[in-house]
Design a protein around this motif. Structure first.
Motif, PDB file in Angstrom:
ATOM      1  N   SER A   7       8.296 -17.683  54.041  1.00 55.95           N
ATOM      2  CA  SER A   7       6.981 -18.060  54.580  1.00 55.95           C
ATOM      3  C   SER A   7       6.720 -19.553  54.402  1.00 55.95           C
ATOM      4  N   ILE A   8       7.178 -20.122  53.270  1.00 55.01           N
ATOM      5  CA  ILE A   8       7.050 -21.568  53.062  1.00 55.01           C
ATOM      6  C   ILE A   8       7.888 -22.315  54.097  1.00 55.01           C
ATOM      7  N   ILE A   9       9.114 -21.854  54.322  1.00 48.46           N
ATOM      8  CA  ILE A   9       9.972 -22.473  55.336  1.00 48.46           C
ATOM      9  C   ILE A   9       9.299 -22.435  56.697  1.00 48.46           C
ATOM     10  N   ASP A  10       8.720 -21.298  57.054  1.00 49.42           N
ATOM     11  CA  ASP A  10       8.050 -21.167  58.354  1.00 49.42           C
ATOM     12  C   ASP A  10       6.883 -22.145  58.469  1.00 49.42           C
ATOM     13  N   ALA A  11       6.112 -22.282  57.373  1.00 55.47           N
ATOM     14  CA  ALA A  11       4.973 -23.204  57.391  1.00 55.47           C
ATOM     15  C   ALA A  11       5.436 -24.648  57.557  1.00 55.47           C
ATOM     16  N   VAL A  12       6.503 -25.016  56.865  1.00 58.26           N
ATOM     17  CA  VAL A  12       7.014 -26.384  56.961  1.00 58.26           C
ATOM     18  C   VAL A  12       7.550 -26.654  58.369  1.00 58.26           C
ATOM     19  N   ARG A  13       8.192 -25.675  58.963  1.00 59.50           N
ATOM     20  CA  ARG A  13       8.683 -25.863  60.329  1.00 59.50           C
ATOM     21  C   ARG A  13       7.510 -26.078  61.307  1.00 59.50           C
ATOM     22  N   GLU A  14       6.442 -25.332  61.109  1.00 58.73           N
ATOM     23  CA  GLU A  14       5.260 -25.537  61.948  1.00 58.73           C
ATOM     24  C   GLU A  14       4.663 -26.920  61.728  1.00 58.73           C
TER      25      GLU A  14
END
Length: 268
Positions: A7-14
């Protein structure tokens, strides 16, 4: 923890999409001086990450570069640099890192560093190795003489200028070449991925190195301050990071240039 990590990875990608959406008018302002710059995108990315990350772990504190409340006394703390390499970002140089570290009781547990221009996503969880775009990465075994040396200039501290360049000159003489990228988070990740062998900087803030330090450690490297002491994540610190073959060589070279930690103004 694995789901939180994703979820952290997804947030950083966004967050990377916000950086890539920047137009020519970036709303540049000075902070502490002419070389210490911030843009409206630094603030926008940090606001986005603060909201998203705290929705994932509401009990956590949040320490960010852009005037975020400091809650480092909490068990869990997100340590965030929304745009590491702001001057690169302003000038259109595609060496920019979005850095998110998650610490528990002062120890880094998760790290994510993303360059939205190259789409390099560096990630690590303590005890689970380090990765770039899902593929395992590791440091090289090269000694300093066969290595590339990265360094930073501690730009906001003119009293460290002579010391920084004296060490850089010694590294230039002792390794294959030196590089100055302008983004500490990516310096650390590049060493982790075997793109270079060592990195030093005389003074950095925790958001500069929180995520990258764990990624490098999980890739088999060693990260300390420039005296060889453990890093701290509650105030600024010097940085000596390298593979295992080069780290002591780097410390010896730094000591040979007269570095004595706090007495030289680094805060270690």
């Amino acid at each position: 923890m694995e789901q939180l990590h994703q979820s952290i990875i997804d947030a950083v990608r966004e967050a990377g999409a916000i950086v890539r959406s920047a137009d020519e008018d970036k709303g540049v302002k000075e902070k502490s001086g002419h070389q210490d710059l911030v843009t409206r995108y630094d603030s926008a990315v940090q606001r986005f990450l603060e909201e998203r990350l705290l929705s994932l772990l509401p009990e956590a504190g949040f320490l960010g570069e852009e005037d975020a409340p400091n809650h480092t006394e909490r068990e869990w703390v997100f340590i965030v640099d929304p745009i590491d390499g702001t001057t690169n970002f302003i000038k259109g140089i595609p060496i920019v890192g979005i850095s998110v570290g998650l610490a528990r009781n002062g120890q880094m547990e998760q790290g994510v560093v993303y360059n939205p221009y190259t789409d390099d996503m560096f990630t690590a969880r303590r005890g689970h190795g380090a990765f770039c775009n899902g593929k395992p990465i590791s440091v090289t075994n090269n000694p300093l003489a066969d290595g590339i040396s990265f360094f930073g200039t501690s730009l906001y501290y003119p009293e460290l200028e002579d010391r920084s360049f004296a060490i850089a000159k010694k590294l230039f003489e002792s390794s294959l070449d030196v590089r100055r990228l302008g983004a500490a988070s990516l310096d650390l990740c590049y060493v982790a991925a075997g793109r270079g062998e060592c990195y030093f900087e005389c003074s950095l803030f925790p958001w500069d190195y929180a995520a990258g330090s764990l990624i490098l450690e999980e890739a088999g490297g060693i990260v300390t301050d420039m005296t060889g002491a453990p890093l701290r994540f509650d105030h600024r610190c010097s940085m000596a990071a390298a593979n295992t073959a080069s780290h002591q060589q780097l410390l010896d070279l730094i000591a040979g240039c007269g570095w004595r930690g706090d007495k030289m103004g680094a805060g270690s």
